[in-house]
Write an enzyme that holds these catalytic residues in place. Sequence first.
Site, PDB file in Angstrom:
ATOM      1  N   TYR A 269       0.845  -1.198   0.000  1.00 30.84           N
ATOM      2  CA  TYR A 269       0.000   0.000   0.000  1.00 30.84           C
ATOM      3  C   TYR A 269       0.877   1.243   0.000  1.00 30.84           C
ATOM      4  O   TYR A 269       1.792   1.353   0.817  1.00 30.84           O
ATOM      5  CB  TYR A 269      -0.891   0.028   1.251  1.00 30.84           C
ATOM      6  CG  TYR A 269      -2.299  -0.406   0.944  1.00 30.84           C
ATOM      7  CD1 TYR A 269      -3.046   0.274  -0.010  1.00 30.84           C
ATOM      8  CD2 TYR A 269      -2.873  -1.483   1.595  1.00 30.84           C
ATOM      9  CE1 TYR A 269      -4.344  -0.123  -0.306  1.00 30.84           C
ATOM     10  CE2 TYR A 269      -4.165  -1.884   1.297  1.00 30.84           C
ATOM     11  CZ  TYR A 269      -4.891  -1.195   0.348  1.00 30.84           C
ATOM     12  OH  TYR A 269      -6.164  -1.582   0.055  1.00 30.84           O
TER      13      TYR A 269
ATOM     14  N   ARG B 263      -2.110  -1.887 -18.737  1.00 31.47           N
ATOM     15  CA  ARG B 263      -3.420  -1.229 -18.664  1.00 31.47           C
ATOM     16  C   ARG B 263      -3.376  -0.192 -17.554  1.00 31.47           C
ATOM     17  O   ARG B 263      -3.051  -0.523 -16.407  1.00 31.47           O
ATOM     18  CB  ARG B 263      -4.523  -2.241 -18.367  1.00 31.47           C
ATOM     19  CG  ARG B 263      -4.580  -3.406 -19.311  1.00 31.47           C
ATOM     20  CD  ARG B 263      -5.874  -4.166 -19.164  1.00 31.47           C
ATOM     21  NE  ARG B 263      -6.934  -3.409 -19.781  1.00 31.47           N
ATOM     22  CZ  ARG B 263      -7.131  -3.335 -21.101  1.00 31.47           C
ATOM     23  NH1 ARG B 263      -6.327  -3.965 -21.933  1.00 31.47           N
ATOM     24  NH2 ARG B 263      -8.118  -2.624 -21.597  1.00 31.47           N
TER      25      ARG B 263
ATOM     26  N   THR C 186      -4.796   6.716 -21.590  1.00 35.09           N
ATOM     27  CA  THR C 186      -4.484   5.376 -21.102  1.00 35.09           C
ATOM     28  C   THR C 186      -3.033   5.107 -21.475  1.00 35.09           C
ATOM     29  O   THR C 186      -2.425   5.853 -22.251  1.00 35.09           O
ATOM     30  CB  THR C 186      -5.364   4.301 -21.752  1.00 35.09           C
ATOM     31  OG1 THR C 186      -5.225   4.402 -23.174  1.00 35.09           O
ATOM     32  CG2 THR C 186      -6.831   4.466 -21.377  1.00 35.09           C
TER      33      THR C 186
ATOM     34  N   GLU D 109      -0.605   4.681  -0.336  1.00 32.63           N
ATOM     35  CA  GLU D 109      -1.486   5.849  -0.474  1.00 32.63           C
ATOM     36  C   GLU D 109      -0.695   7.125  -0.246  1.00 32.63           C
ATOM     37  O   GLU D 109       0.132   7.199   0.674  1.00 32.63           O
ATOM     38  CB  GLU D 109      -2.637   5.759   0.541  1.00 32.63           C
ATOM     39  CG  GLU D 109      -3.715   4.818   0.050  1.00 32.63           C
ATOM     40  CD  GLU D 109      -4.391   4.083   1.171  1.00 32.63           C
ATOM     41  OE1 GLU D 109      -3.668   3.567   2.043  1.00 32.63           O
ATOM     42  OE2 GLU D 109      -5.628   4.017   1.166  1.00 32.63           O
TER      43      GLU D 109
ATOM     44  N   LYS E 293      -2.744   1.516 -25.116  1.00 34.47           N
ATOM     45  CA  LYS E 293      -3.198   1.429 -26.516  1.00 34.47           C
ATOM     46  C   LYS E 293      -1.985   1.627 -27.425  1.00 34.47           C
ATOM     47  O   LYS E 293      -1.097   0.788 -27.419  1.00 34.47           O
ATOM     48  CB  LYS E 293      -4.318   2.438 -26.753  1.00 34.47           C
ATOM     49  CG  LYS E 293      -5.551   2.149 -25.874  1.00 34.47           C
ATOM     50  CD  LYS E 293      -6.706   3.065 -26.150  1.00 34.47           C
ATOM     51  CE  LYS E 293      -7.938   2.662 -25.358  1.00 34.47           C
ATOM     52  NZ  LYS E 293      -8.180   3.457 -24.175  1.00 34.47           N
TER      53      LYS E 293
ATOM     54  N   ASP F 273      -8.331  14.036 -24.303  1.00 34.57           N
ATOM     55  CA  ASP F 273      -8.228  12.626 -23.912  1.00 34.57           C
ATOM     56  C   ASP F 273      -7.531  11.928 -25.073  1.00 34.57           C
ATOM     57  O   ASP F 273      -8.153  11.627 -26.092  1.00 34.57           O
ATOM     58  CB  ASP F 273      -9.633  12.062 -23.676  1.00 34.57           C
ATOM     59  CG  ASP F 273      -9.616  10.577 -23.337  1.00 34.57           C
ATOM     60  OD1 ASP F 273      -8.573   9.925 -23.562  1.00 34.57           O
ATOM     61  OD2 ASP F 273     -10.645  10.075 -22.867  1.00 34.57           O
TER      62      ASP F 273
HETATM   63  N1  DSN Z   1     -12.834   0.789 -24.800  1.00 35.16           N
HETATM   64  C1  DSN Z   1     -11.820   1.626 -25.393  1.00 35.16           C
HETATM   65  C2  DSN Z   1     -11.808   1.523 -26.870  1.00 35.16           C
HETATM   66  O1  DSN Z   1     -11.902   0.410 -27.332  1.00 35.16           O
HETATM   67  O2  DSN Z   1     -11.662   2.491 -27.574  1.00 35.16           O
HETATM   68  C3  DSN Z   1     -11.925   3.009 -24.966  1.00 35.16           C
HETATM   69  O3  DSN Z   1     -11.909   3.062 -23.588  1.00 35.16           O
END
Ligand code: DSN
Length: 429
Positions: free
Chosen positions: A61, A247, A238, A63, A241, A212
């Site tokens: 932990y 993730r 994120t 925090e 990707k 975003d």
């Molecule tokens: N679920 C994602 C996507 O496939 O674009 C976005 O969060």
Amino acid sequence: MPTQLDAAATLTHLAQSDPDIYQMIRSEEERQETTLEMIASENHTSPAVMEAVGSCLTNKYCEGYPTKRYYSGCTYYDAVEQLAIDRAKKLFNCQFANVQPHSGASANTAVFFALLEPGDVYASIVLSEGGHLTHGSPVNLSGKWFKPVHYPLVYDEKRPDWGHIDYDAVRALCLQHKPKLLICGYSAYSRIIDFPRFRAIADECGALLMADIAHIAGLVAAGVHPSPFPHCHVVTTTTHKTLRGPRGGLIMTNDPDLATKIDKAVFPGTQGGPLMHVIAGKAVCFGEALRPSFKDYAKQIVANAKVLAAELTAKGYGIISGGTDNHLILLDLRKTDKELTGKAAALWLEQAGIITNKNTVPKEDRTPFVTSGLRLGTPALTTRGLREPQIRQVADLIHRTLASRGDEKTIAVVRADVAELARQFPMAH
Ligand code: DSN
């Protein structure tokens, strides 16, 4: 006796203690090896990232933030998190980074918590036209507790900017509704985002501008897509990707006051203990993305997507906006066959070993479970080493599958061809 890192790679302990889960993981490994991953938001992260995520850092932990923790024993975690922050700042050329969000959705929720009061108006694009669940869907907190107003795309196919953001309409909408926050950045948009133009609109209507960049983060990091900095006040993303990490989520800004608000909004506002093993994986991913080879990777993602778009166009498929500038393309299946749904197309392709997702298209008239679109992306195939010649093959495999309209014999032949192509480009272990 294997070390913990060895165990993460070989799964020897798991095989003994939980054969069920072990077998499921091995089966999934086999699925990934033998299929072509074309979901635009997915990728194959590196063994180094997976080792970090599978490490003993899951045990603690932490925090708080580096050197300001609520628990003892955080020395090495402080070092890990600080390195992740420093690398994120360098990678995206910004002043502040919070690496603790568990996901892109958590990052966006924290920004809302930091910058808006319940009931505040903000502007975004609607999910069904390429936006995101957390940009105002009525079933999400962003739509239930705040008031989204949505700007459109250009729908007139005679216009050269058809399928692009309708910037004039964004301006008109913002001047009318005076949103507190203007959001750009999308999950099914294949064109360059004009951040300076968004900033001019935000300034004119008195809004903060948030990007975003979850989908395009890897392209931004590599300089293959323009950077949201210095134009945007806040940037969320994120890390898994196009950026190809574990993730997770990330929030960045250049504004010290916003940075303070965002840190408080992440912890203790919307999250508890950070996932330190994932933060270590993010640090590794940022380190990888800072290497020159990542620029080549990102360039190849886009080159592959452009070839895919050109090949599918030549075969008669309709693509929203007529092509792509980034890692994804969105097929409008209504242009090929009015009866063909995204649901059927994605199912047949999965049977053929090509993994995609059904997707709504602008002016959609089917439900999100059926849809008229199919979203295709090249990040994962590019990680496996596929280049233009193989992408032409992939376009052919997609076409043979869809043209068969679900014919089992044809799909079985395509499945074998897919497996053979996948075999030639193994995933890194
Ligand atoms: N679920 C994602 C996507 O496939 O674009 C976005 O969060």
